[in-house]
Design an enzyme around this catalytic site. Structure first.
Site, PDB file in Angstrom:
ATOM      1  N   GLU A 129      -5.981  10.346 -32.898  1.00  0.00           N
ATOM      2  CA  GLU A 129      -6.322  10.586 -31.495  1.00  0.00           C
ATOM      3  C   GLU A 129      -5.099  10.478 -30.590  1.00  0.00           C
ATOM      4  O   GLU A 129      -5.110  10.991 -29.477  1.00  0.00           O
ATOM      5  CB  GLU A 129      -7.407   9.607 -31.036  1.00  0.00           C
ATOM      6  CG  GLU A 129      -8.777   9.886 -31.616  1.00  0.00           C
ATOM      7  CD  GLU A 129      -9.440  11.125 -31.032  1.00  0.00           C
ATOM      8  OE1 GLU A 129      -8.795  12.183 -31.001  1.00  0.00           O
ATOM      9  OE2 GLU A 129     -10.601  11.037 -30.621  1.00  0.00           O
ATOM     10  N   THR A 186      -7.807  15.089 -22.125  1.00  0.00           N
ATOM     11  CA  THR A 186      -8.286  13.702 -22.201  1.00  0.00           C
ATOM     12  C   THR A 186      -7.312  12.749 -21.526  1.00  0.00           C
ATOM     13  O   THR A 186      -7.722  11.850 -20.777  1.00  0.00           O
ATOM     14  CB  THR A 186      -8.537  13.304 -23.666  1.00  0.00           C
ATOM     15  OG1 THR A 186      -9.512  14.209 -24.203  1.00  0.00           O
ATOM     16  CG2 THR A 186      -9.065  11.884 -23.788  1.00  0.00           C
TER      17      THR A 186
HETATM   18  N1  HSE Z   1     -13.474   7.215 -24.659  1.00  0.00           N
HETATM   19  C1  HSE Z   1     -12.633   8.363 -24.546  1.00  0.00           C
HETATM   20  C2  HSE Z   1     -12.504   8.709 -23.079  1.00  0.00           C
HETATM   21  C3  HSE Z   1     -13.240   9.516 -25.277  1.00  0.00           C
HETATM   22  O1  HSE Z   1     -13.529   8.762 -22.408  1.00  0.00           O
HETATM   23  O2  HSE Z   1     -11.374   8.909 -22.608  1.00  0.00           O
HETATM   24  C4  HSE Z   1     -12.400  10.748 -25.210  1.00  0.00           C
HETATM   25  O3  HSE Z   1     -12.880  11.681 -26.111  1.00  0.00           O
END
Ligand code: HSE
Length: 312
Positions: A129, A186
């Site tokens: 990630e 993100t």
């Molecule tokens: N928990 C993470 C966010 C998930 O909300 O940034 C991203 O896929």
């Protein structure tokens, strides 16, 4: 064995109040990954095909499968060819990069006989990630690896995962708005988050997150839905999703038990008690609300994936 093929389900992270902690694996979309040990001096190669593949960087450190493979293969002298067939839409908030990372970690654990525990597989997958989100959050990968509803307990170097089966009558309506999302979507959606939170909001989110877990444990979809209310992340992120408030309202009016931004968005997830309400009605109400706001949208009805990564 010198070859393995697996498929990994998409997932929805956070479920509102469980930022970076909750994940729910979903049947809606899958990625497939094939890993093969080859007799050639090629090191690790990764090829992407399918949905959005052309936009994925091929350098090992810059794509999720590459980063996971690099971490797991480490100093072993073995050449591995990896093929990822993307079926999960990218940059939508459905854990697309996490599913690829999950598939890669599970496949290499088996192919190389690494003997990693479930927690270690999730931790390795979370490394991937970093390539997509700039941070090693494990909520999506945990759900994709294990299936069902997952809770990630992690701090520093420690990581533990718990999994619960979703209630049978929990169904999901997804609204996928077709909007332009920036590069590093993100990371950008994380950059808008507050640096500190108010005491009452922190208390409310803790109460709500506990209610989500209790709801899964008790098989109570309405309790899960109420618990999805998020007073911290959603107010900061909803500006990135045109029409979010109307979509949320439309989903509740159509019978949703709970509504949240799916992961970092822009998809919106609604959970529905299918014993009482129609998931299809909730999905079409969300689609209509997005389109009334001038945003094209695909809607999808789906169920939790119970298996996580499986051999394909
Ligand atoms: N928990 C993470 C966010 C998930 O909300 O940034 C991203 O896929």
């Amino acid at each position: 064995m010198n070859k393995i093929k697996v498929k990994a389900p998409c997932s929805s992270a956070n479920l509102g109040s469980g930022f970076d902690v909750f994940g729910l694996a979903l049947e809606a979309f899958h990625d497939t990954l094939t890993a093969e040990i080859v007799d050639a001096d090629i090191g690790i190669t990764v090829e992407y095909k399918g949905l959005g593949a052309e936009g994925i960087p091929t350098a090992l450190e810059r794509n999720t499968a590459g980063l996971v493979a690099k971490t797991l293969v480490a100093n072993r002298h073995v050449a591995i060819k990896i093929l990822v067939e993307k079926g999960i839409p990218l940059k939508m908030g459905l854990g697309s990069s996490g599913a690829t990372a999950a598939a890669c970690a599970v496949a290499l654990n088996e192919l190389l006989g690494l003997g990693l525990s479930k927690n270690e597989v999730v931790k390795a997958a979370a490394m991937g990630e970093v390539a997509a989100a700039g941070a090693s959050h494990a909520d999506n990968v945990a759900a994709s690896v294990l299936g069902g509803f997952t809770i990630v307990q992690s701090w520093g170097d420690e990581l533990y995962v718990a999994r619960l089966d979703p209630p049978r009558n929990l169904e999901v309506a997804l609204a996928l708005p077709l909007i332009e999302t920036p590069e590093n979507k993100t990371a950008k959606a994380r950059a808008v988050l507050p640096r500190s939170v108010g005491f009452t909001d922190a208390v409310a989110n803790a109460r709500n997150a506990a209610s989500v877990v209790a709801g899964f444990h008790l098989g109570d979809v309405e309790m899960i839905g109420r618990g999805m209310t998020d007073l911290i992340v959603e107010p900061a992120r909803k500006q990135l999703i045109p029409g979010f408030d109307s979509v949320k309202k439309a989903a509740f009016n159509a019978g949703a038990a709970g509504v949240a931004i799916s992961g970092a968005g822009p998809a919106v997830i609604a959970v529905v008690d299918s014993a009482k309400k129609s998931t299809a009605n909730v999905a079409s109400a969300m689609k209509e609300a997005f389109e009334t706001e001038g945003v094209k949208c695909q809607a999808r009805c789906t169920k939790p994936s119970l298996t996580g990564v499986v051999k394909a």
